[in-house]
Design a protein around this motif. Structure first.
Motif, PDB file in Angstrom:
ATOM      1  N   PHE A 186       0.837  -1.199   0.000  1.00 53.52           N
ATOM      2  CA  PHE A 186       0.000   0.000   0.000  1.00 53.52           C
ATOM      3  C   PHE A 186       0.871   1.248   0.000  1.00 53.52           C
ATOM      4  CE2 PHE A 186      -2.207  -3.422   2.168  1.00 53.52           C
ATOM      5  CZ  PHE A 186      -3.382  -3.466   1.438  1.00 53.52           C
ATOM      6  N   SER A 187       0.229   2.361  -0.396  1.00 52.36           N
ATOM      7  CA  SER A 187       0.857   3.679  -0.304  1.00 52.36           C
ATOM      8  C   SER A 187       2.227   3.652  -1.000  1.00 52.36           C
ATOM      9  CB  SER A 187       0.947   4.074   1.171  1.00 52.36           C
ATOM     10  OG  SER A 187       1.602   5.291   1.348  1.00 52.36           O
TER      11      SER A 187
ATOM     12  N   ARG B 180       0.779  -3.635  -6.398  1.00 60.79           N
ATOM     13  CA  ARG B 180      -0.050  -3.657  -5.191  1.00 60.79           C
ATOM     14  C   ARG B 180      -0.159  -5.066  -4.635  1.00 60.79           C
ATOM     15  NH1 ARG B 180      -2.744   0.751  -3.769  1.00 60.79           N
ATOM     16  NH2 ARG B 180      -4.420  -0.347  -2.714  1.00 60.79           N
TER      17      ARG B 180
ATOM     18  N   PRO C 214       3.363   3.376   7.992  1.00 60.58           N
ATOM     19  CA  PRO C 214       2.689   4.165   9.031  1.00 60.58           C
ATOM     20  C   PRO C 214       1.444   4.826   8.443  1.00 60.58           C
ATOM     21  CG  PRO C 214       5.027   4.697   8.930  1.00 60.58           C
ATOM     22  CD  PRO C 214       4.746   3.811   7.775  1.00 60.58           C
ATOM     23  N   VAL C 215       0.344   4.822   9.201  1.00 59.50           N
ATOM     24  CA  VAL C 215      -0.919   5.301   8.627  1.00 59.50           C
ATOM     25  C   VAL C 215      -0.978   6.831   8.668  1.00 59.50           C
ATOM     26  CG1 VAL C 215      -2.070   3.190   9.300  1.00 59.50           C
ATOM     27  CG2 VAL C 215      -2.246   5.188  10.774  1.00 59.50           C
ATOM     28  N   SER C 216      -1.797   7.404   7.764  1.00 58.71           N
ATOM     29  CA  SER C 216      -1.929   8.868   7.691  1.00 58.71           C
ATOM     30  C   SER C 216      -3.321   9.269   7.228  1.00 58.71           C
ATOM     31  CB  SER C 216      -0.879   9.444   6.740  1.00 58.71           C
ATOM     32  OG  SER C 216      -1.035   8.907   5.438  1.00 58.71           O
ATOM     33  N   GLY C 217      -4.344   8.537   7.695  1.00 56.74           N
ATOM     34  CA  GLY C 217      -5.708   8.862   7.278  1.00 56.74           C
ATOM     35  C   GLY C 217      -6.259  10.081   7.982  1.00 56.74           C
ATOM     36  N   GLY C 218      -7.540  10.331   7.765  1.00 55.58           N
ATOM     37  CA  GLY C 218      -8.216  11.451   8.409  1.00 55.58           C
ATOM     38  C   GLY C 218      -8.431  12.603   7.467  1.00 55.58           C
TER      39      GLY C 218
ATOM     40  N   TYR D 173      -6.523   9.088  -1.294  1.00 59.59           N
ATOM     41  CA  TYR D 173      -6.481   8.191  -0.135  1.00 59.59           C
ATOM     42  C   TYR D 173      -6.398   6.747  -0.597  1.00 59.59           C
ATOM     43  CZ  TYR D 173      -7.908  11.906   3.104  1.00 59.59           C
ATOM     44  OH  TYR D 173      -7.974  13.042   3.863  1.00 59.59           O
ATOM     45  N   ASP D 174      -5.343   6.066  -0.169  1.00 57.81           N
ATOM     46  CA  ASP D 174      -5.226   4.624  -0.382  1.00 57.81           C
ATOM     47  C   ASP D 174      -5.669   3.923   0.906  1.00 57.81           C
ATOM     48  OD1 ASP D 174      -4.586   2.179  -1.504  1.00 57.81           O
ATOM     49  OD2 ASP D 174      -2.422   2.353  -1.111  1.00 57.81           O
TER      50      ASP D 174
ATOM     51  N   HIS E 284     -15.105   6.632   6.364  1.00 58.35           N
ATOM     52  CA  HIS E 284     -13.905   7.212   5.756  1.00 58.35           C
ATOM     53  C   HIS E 284     -14.012   7.053   4.257  1.00 58.35           C
ATOM     54  CE1 HIS E 284      -9.937   8.760   5.257  1.00 58.35           C
ATOM     55  NE2 HIS E 284      -9.634   8.659   6.533  1.00 58.35           N
TER      56      HIS E 284
ATOM     57  N   SER F   7     -13.648  13.948   3.900  1.00 61.02           N
ATOM     58  CA  SER F   7     -12.888  12.698   3.824  1.00 61.02           C
ATOM     59  C   SER F   7     -13.258  11.730   4.943  1.00 61.02           C
ATOM     60  CB  SER F   7     -11.384  12.982   3.881  1.00 61.02           C
ATOM     61  OG  SER F   7     -11.072  13.716   5.055  1.00 61.02           O
ATOM     62  N   VAL F   8     -13.655  12.266   6.078  1.00 59.34           N
ATOM     63  CA  VAL F   8     -13.944  11.382   7.213  1.00 59.34           C
ATOM     64  C   VAL F   8     -15.048  11.988   8.071  1.00 59.34           C
ATOM     65  CG1 VAL F   8     -12.058  12.397   8.565  1.00 59.34           C
ATOM     66  CG2 VAL F   8     -12.913  10.132   9.170  1.00 59.34           C
TER      67      VAL F   8
ATOM     68  N   ILE G 266     -12.156  10.451  16.232  1.00 62.35           N
ATOM     69  CA  ILE G 266     -11.340  10.912  15.103  1.00 62.35           C
ATOM     70  C   ILE G 266      -9.857  10.770  15.428  1.00 62.35           C
ATOM     71  CG2 ILE G 266     -11.522  13.352  15.798  1.00 62.35           C
ATOM     72  CD1 ILE G 266     -11.066  11.879  12.231  1.00 62.35           C
TER      73      ILE G 266
ATOM     74  N   LYS H 171      -7.349   8.488  12.989  1.00 59.62           N
ATOM     75  CA  LYS H 171      -6.127   8.978  12.349  1.00 59.62           C
ATOM     76  C   LYS H 171      -4.890   8.174  12.741  1.00 59.62           C
ATOM     77  CE  LYS H 171      -5.618  13.437  11.565  1.00 59.62           C
ATOM     78  NZ  LYS H 171      -6.059  13.929  10.249  1.00 59.62           N
TER      79      LYS H 171
ATOM     80  N   ILE I 188      -5.105   3.571   6.363  1.00 55.82           N
ATOM     81  CA  ILE I 188      -5.448   4.478   5.257  1.00 55.82           C
ATOM     82  C   ILE I 188      -4.295   5.457   5.128  1.00 55.82           C
ATOM     83  CG2 ILE I 188      -7.012   6.337   4.535  1.00 55.82           C
ATOM     84  CD1 ILE I 188      -9.303   4.765   5.820  1.00 55.82           C
ATOM     85  N   TRP I 189      -3.950   5.783   3.889  1.00 57.07           N
ATOM     86  CA  TRP I 189      -2.787   6.643   3.628  1.00 57.07           C
ATOM     87  C   TRP I 189      -3.174   7.725   2.643  1.00 57.07           C
ATOM     88  CZ3 TRP I 189      -3.071   1.379   3.292  1.00 57.07           C
ATOM     89  CH2 TRP I 189      -2.420   0.652   4.308  1.00 57.07           C
ATOM     90  N   LYS I 190      -2.619   8.948   2.857  1.00 54.57           N
ATOM     91  CA  LYS I 190      -2.984  10.003   1.925  1.00 54.57           C
ATOM     92  C   LYS I 190      -1.783  10.540   1.170  1.00 54.57           C
ATOM     93  CE  LYS I 190      -3.519  13.290   5.724  1.00 54.57           C
ATOM     94  NZ  LYS I 190      -4.570  13.844   6.589  1.00 54.57           N
TER      95      LYS I 190
END
Lengths: 82, 145
Positions: free
Chosen positions: A11-12, A21, A78-82, B49-50, B80, B91-92, B112, B116, B121-123
């Protein structure tokens, strides 16, 4: 897929560095994720083992986990969502 | 009702609020994350976003269940969105209902924060003035913490 294969998901930026992938690998002998990483992944992924999280079949595992045929290993940055 | 979703579709805020609606509650708190037009002063055109969808969904559900254990809330919705998102898009979403506002606010914030930190999930930032970069990539140009 044959019994001696595993699927590895990226991923990413891991996907960018592997240019894929998803890849299939042959498992000739049982190996830990740590051994598998150093043999097959670290040259392309570049970051050290400690930079990644790993899951197998959607459950978090540590690098000492021994891969079994049919496993789906995910290399998780490392995740970076939100 | 409780509801958890990782989706490429736009987030339906009204529907989310309907799902947490309950006559026994007197408070609804909603956190909505939206795509910003800059990051650390550098102009951005949007985000990609992946996700690891199956794990992301499982983790979001686990966070929602933990919120119900930790706070006096009645219902929780966490959604999300993934894929290509333009500036301004949501986005969320974390929405909770509770008998009282203190628990609703606290649970939405904890929700939230955990999303995070814990959800796979990755941006990727689409810079206006250069190549796109993943937020988590150690080899990025230095604008992203």
């Amino acid at each position: 897929m044959s019994n001696a294969q595993i699927t590895v998901l990226f991923f990413s930026f891991a996907a960018d560095r592997m240019n894929a992938r998803e890849k299939i690998y042959e498992l000739s002998t049982p190996v830990s994720i740590q051994e598998f990483f150093h043999k097959n992944l670290s040259a392309s992924l570049k970051e050290p083992l400690e930079s990644w999280l790993f899951s197998v079949n959607e459950e978090w595992v540590d690098p000492q986990y021994h891969l079994r045929p049919g496993d789906a290993l995910a290399v998780v940055p490392p995740v970076s969502g939100g | 009702m409780d509801y958890y979703l990782v989706t490429e579709d736009s987030i339906d805020i009204t529907e989310s609020l309907t799902m947490i609606d309950d006559p026994r509650t007197g408070a609804q708190a909603i956190f909505l994350g939206t795509v910003r037009n800059e990051y650390n002063g550098r102009q951005s055109l949007g985000l990609y976003y992946d996700a690891y969808p199956a794990m992301a969904h499982a983790r979001i559900k686990k966070i929602g269940e933990a919120l119900k254990q930790d706070f006096a809330i009645s219902h929780v919705v966490i959604i999300h969105r993934i894929g290509e998102l333009p500036v301004g898009a949501a986005s969320v979403l974390v929405a909770v209902s509770a008998p009282h506002r203190e628990a609703a606010f606290a649970a939405a914030k904890a929700g939230i924060d955990r999303v995070k930190q814990e959800v796979p999930i990755w941006k990727k930032e689409h810079w206006a003035d250069g190549p796109s970069e993943w937020h988590d990539d150690p080899s990025h140009s230095g604008n992203i913490k």
